[in-house]
Design an enzyme around this catalytic site. Structure first.
Site, PDB file in Angstrom:
ATOM      1  N   TYR A   1       0.993  -1.634   0.060  1.00 57.05           N
ATOM      2  CA  TYR A   1       0.147   0.235  -0.063  1.00 57.05           C
ATOM      3  C   TYR A   1       1.086   1.565  -0.119  1.00 57.05           C
ATOM      4  CZ  TYR A   1      -4.356  -2.475   0.346  1.00 57.05           C
ATOM      5  OH  TYR A   1      -5.435  -3.546  -0.012  1.00 57.05           O
TER       6      TYR A   1
ATOM      7  N   GLU B   1      -8.888  -7.442   4.114  1.00 51.38           N
ATOM      8  CA  GLU B   1      -7.730  -8.144   3.862  1.00 51.38           C
ATOM      9  C   GLU B   1      -7.274  -9.415   4.331  1.00 51.38           C
ATOM     10  OE1 GLU B   1      -5.383  -5.813   1.226  1.00 51.38           O
ATOM     11  OE2 GLU B   1      -6.696  -5.528  -0.145  1.00 51.38           O
TER      12      GLU B   1
ATOM     13  N   ARG C   1      -4.287 -14.105 -12.577  1.00 47.64           N
ATOM     14  CA  ARG C   1      -5.143 -13.817 -13.112  1.00 47.64           C
ATOM     15  C   ARG C   1      -5.769 -15.394 -12.659  1.00 47.64           C
ATOM     16  NH1 ARG C   1      -2.009 -11.245 -16.205  1.00 47.64           N
ATOM     17  NH2 ARG C   1      -1.589 -11.088 -17.688  1.00 47.64           N
TER      18      ARG C   1
ATOM     19  N   SER D   1     -12.643 -17.522 -12.906  1.00 50.60           N
ATOM     20  CA  SER D   1     -13.831 -18.573 -11.743  1.00 50.60           C
ATOM     21  C   SER D   1     -13.896 -19.764 -11.519  1.00 50.60           C
ATOM     22  CB  SER D   1     -15.536 -18.030 -12.217  1.00 50.60           C
ATOM     23  OG  SER D   1     -15.553 -16.638 -12.308  1.00 50.60           O
TER      24      SER D   1
ATOM     25  N   GLY E   1     -22.083 -14.823 -22.677  1.00 49.15           N
ATOM     26  CA  GLY E   1     -20.295 -15.706 -22.476  1.00 49.15           C
ATOM     27  C   GLY E   1     -20.011 -16.558 -21.995  1.00 49.15           C
TER      28      GLY E   1
ATOM     29  N   GLY F   1     -18.774 -15.003 -19.041  1.00 52.91           N
ATOM     30  CA  GLY F   1     -20.056 -15.536 -18.367  1.00 52.91           C
ATOM     31  C   GLY F   1     -20.378 -16.425 -17.566  1.00 52.91           C
TER      32      GLY F   1
ATOM     33  N   PHE G   1     -18.988  -7.445 -10.733  1.00 51.98           N
ATOM     34  CA  PHE G   1     -18.124  -6.558 -11.975  1.00 51.98           C
ATOM     35  C   PHE G   1     -16.982  -6.212 -11.038  1.00 51.98           C
ATOM     36  CE2 PHE G   1     -18.110  -2.044 -14.180  1.00 51.98           C
ATOM     37  CZ  PHE G   1     -18.115  -2.287 -14.614  1.00 51.98           C
TER      38      PHE G   1
END
Length: 405
Positions: free
Chosen positions: A97, A138, A201, A204, A276, A278, A390
């Site tokens: 940070y 976190e 990366r 899901s 798609g 998603g 999103f």
């Protein structure tokens, strides 16, 4: 946690017009500066998103949203949770940070050439406040994870799902147990890069309760324009990762999740809507609905049959479980395609799946999500029954044009 002073709040609010006009320029300068002076943090960012400008745009929207809500940070609880989960999935630590804060303040100063001291002071305090909120969230996420950091998993099955989507089945290389996860969560995959570093990366998990391992289903990302790179990780997985190979995996994360037990107790109808790629988190949610008593409508939009992943899997789930129904809608069907319908997710189409009690979960390309959110709002569907994933402030969706899924 120390509250922000009235002076700090008023100073940050005074910068909103400047941010509205210059936020993207500010964040582009910020990333260039940070990567130049602290290249060790580049591994936490998607290079393709940097080239396309989407990463800079997302940060710019987040900075503007924080400034607008400086007096009511509770309005950002959903966005903060999303960002904290993303950070935890990548292994962001408290020591990162100060690096971000240093370059953000320096970028403000350099862009204003120079910035008045009161602006730098106010934004320094505001950034410190937000950083502490994220660090604490976190910390809680890390405490609940099955393991911290990265663990080696072995690819034991690889299956093509469509012309652009392939599923990868992974199991712990050490023979340990597969981690528990919630329907809708994602894992982080870390792979080596040509320069000897690594990149990460999020993908899901596309199944829930599936035996033996974890499944991710990845769209192979090819460059939309000649001056943009192909998706490095997706192409690595598709073209280079072979059966028996290992990848590093971080624990499941994410707060776009479905509680099947709560839905069973409530007994209200559920609409799972995807476009798609998603489909992946919603397919995990669909698996969690198997054998339940509440009604589930699974609606998926694709361009055509070549781009339609998991058609047979979803069809089989609908055939085997009385509470599940499925509908496939194509935006540009090929000759010979036989979808249940064709077109976009317009008001007339979506209305048939909605009652005031329906819990709606949706995910897909950003323009599709913007359109669905607009349609649900125009119908007057209760906001507390609308759930979506999103990356970025929700208001950004309202500015996005519609296109085919």
């Amino acid at each position: 946690m120390t509250a922000l002073s009235k002076e700090t709040i008023e100073t940050v609010k005074a910068t909103i017009p400047f941010l509205a006009e210059n936020a993207t320029q500010l964040t582009a300068h910020f990333y260039q500066r940070m990567f130049r002076e602290n290249p060790e943090v580049k591994a936490y960012f998607n290079a393709a998103h940097q080239v396309s400008g989407s990463q800079q745009g997302a940060l710019a929207a987040s900075v503007c949203a924080f400034a607008r809500n400086i007096e009511t940070p509770e309005n950002l609880a959903t966005a903060v949770s999303l960002i904290a989960n993303k950070h935890a999935s990548l292994g962001v630590q408290p020591e990162h940070y100060p690096i971000v804060g240093k370059h953000l303040l320096a970028s403000i100063d350099e862009l204003l050439n120079p910035a008045p001291p009161e602006i730098l002071k106010a934004w320094g305090e505001a950034y410190g406040f937000l950083a502490e909120v994220l660090i604490q969230q976190e910390k809680g996420i890390y405490a609940e994870q099955s393991w911290n950091g990265f663990r080696k998993f072995t690819l034991f099955r690889k299956e093509e799902e469509s012309s652009v989507v392939t599923s990868f089945y992974l199991k712990p290389s050490d023979g340990g147990t597969v981690p528990a996860y919630l329907p809708g969560q994602y894992i982080t995959v870390r792979i080596p890069t040509a320069d000897g570093s690594t990149t990460m990366r999020n993908y899901s998990l596309s199944c829930h309760g599936c035996q033996h391992g974890l499944r991710i289903s990845v769209k192979q990302e090819k460059a939309a324009h000649a001056d943009q790179p192909d998706g490095y990780v997706s192409n690595y997985l598709h073209e280079q990762l072979a059966l028996g190979d290992e990848v590093e995996v971080a624990p499941p994360c994410g707060d776009f999740v479905f509680d099947a037990d709560a839905a069973e107790q409530a007994g209200t109808p559920v609409l799972l809507l995807s476009g798609g790629i998603g489909i992946t988190p919603l397919l995990s949610m669909l698996h969690a609905c198997k054998g339940k008593s509440f009604p589930v409508s699974f609606v998926h939009g694709a361009i055509d049959s070549k781009h339609h992943a998991f058609a047979s899997e979803v069809t089989q789930l609908a055939q085997e479980h009385e509470n599940i129904s499925a509908h496939f809608r194509y935006s540009a069907p090929l000759d010979g395609d036989t979808p249940d319908s064709h077109g976009l997710f317009d008001r007339e189409f979506l209305s048939q799946y909605l009652s005031p009690e329906t819990e709606v979960y949706f995910c897909g390309p950003k323009p599709m999500m913007a359109h669905v959110l607009s349609v649900l709002d125009s119908i007057g569907h209760p906001a507390d029954k609308v759930h979506y994933e999103f990356f970025g402030p929700a208001e950004e969706l309202s500015k996005c044009p519609m296109h085919a899924v």
